[in-house]
Motif scaffolding. Structure first.
Motif, mmCIF file in Angstrom:
data_model
loop_
_atom_site.group_PDB
_atom_site.id
_atom_site.type_symbol
_atom_site.label_atom_id
_atom_site.label_comp_id
_atom_site.label_asym_id
_atom_site.label_seq_id
_atom_site.Cartn_x
_atom_site.Cartn_y
_atom_site.Cartn_z
ATOM 1 N N VAL A 232 -37.588 23.043 37.124
ATOM 2 C CA VAL A 232 -37.604 24.942 37.084
ATOM 3 C C VAL A 232 -38.676 25.424 38.090
ATOM 4 N N ARG A 233 -38.317 26.645 38.686
ATOM 5 C CA ARG A 233 -39.741 27.190 39.409
ATOM 6 C C ARG A 233 -39.728 28.379 38.913
ATOM 7 N N GLU A 234 -38.353 28.513 38.170
ATOM 8 C CA GLU A 234 -38.704 30.272 37.634
ATOM 9 C C GLU A 234 -38.021 31.067 36.668
ATOM 10 N N PRO B 170 -26.320 28.176 33.820
ATOM 11 C CA PRO B 170 -26.712 27.038 35.237
ATOM 12 C C PRO B 170 -27.470 27.483 35.285
ATOM 13 N N LEU B 171 -28.359 26.055 36.018
ATOM 14 C CA LEU B 171 -29.286 26.061 36.450
ATOM 15 C C LEU B 171 -29.149 26.260 38.797
ATOM 16 N N THR B 172 -30.115 27.603 38.588
ATOM 17 C CA THR B 172 -29.724 27.260 40.130
ATOM 18 C C THR B 172 -30.106 26.292 41.400
ATOM 19 N N GLU B 173 -29.747 26.746 42.635
ATOM 20 C CA GLU B 173 -29.988 25.792 44.034
ATOM 21 C C GLU B 173 -31.370 25.555 43.513
ATOM 22 N N THR C 233 -33.850 28.141 39.117
ATOM 23 C CA THR C 233 -34.013 29.604 38.512
ATOM 24 C C THR C 233 -33.298 29.590 37.213
ATOM 25 N N LEU C 234 -33.823 28.830 36.286
ATOM 26 C CA LEU C 234 -32.770 29.162 35.251
ATOM 27 C C LEU C 234 -32.909 31.068 34.410
ATOM 28 N N VAL C 235 -32.152 31.215 34.433
ATOM 29 C CA VAL C 235 -31.855 32.453 33.836
ATOM 30 C C VAL C 235 -30.859 32.586 31.996
#
Length: 152
Positions: free
Chosen positions: A136-138, A92-95, A98-100
């Protein structure tokens, strides 16, 4: 010089001058993500077990712009030959944007040789649409011992 020719030359000059601003713009897909760099691994909630393990080492990772999105490519180093069915499994996309992706792979079914480092490398890729990339930033690809990230 005729009037239409002057307009054409003036129009080309304005268009070329405007290209400098587009180069630094977020609209330019080549500015979306930089080269990947080492990053700490991210602790995520327990995911459902599918029988695959994390790749031992994430050696490289890149985000390549494509029409309608981007392709994330990663190369992992395994301890021995014979790993198979590799996949970047999204989390899941973090707040913080960050997409892991976890670099997951099935271990060999029997005893295999260690051999050369190149023979133990596994490549994997995934396509991400522009809709999913919007917040998404990262992007992070993580293995068992390390992670690599690319930021906007």
């Amino acid at each position: 010089m005729s009037l239409s020719r002057r307009h054409l030359v003036l129009g080309l000059a304005v268009a070329v001058a405007g290209c400098g601003g587009l180069r630094q713009s977020k609209l330019n897909p080549f500015n979306w993500f930089r080269k990947s760099e080492p990053r700490e691994t991210i602790v995520l909630p327990e995911a459902k077990e599918d029988g695959r393990i994390l790749a031992e080492v994430v050696m490289s990772m890149s985000v390549e712009p494509m029409p309608g999105g981007a392709i994330v490519r990663a190369r992992g180093q395994m301890p021995v030959q014979g790993y198979w069915s590799a996949e970047l499994v999204p989390q899941p996309l973090t707040e913080g944007g960050t997409l892991v992706y976890e670099f997951r792979v099935f271990p060999p079914t029997g005893k295999t040789a260690v051999n050369t480092p190149q023979s133990r490398q596994v490549d994997v890729a995934i396509y991400i649409s522009n809709v999913k990339l919007e917040n998404v930033r990262e992007i992070v690809v993580q293995g068992a011992t390390n992670a690599r990230a690319s930021r906007r």
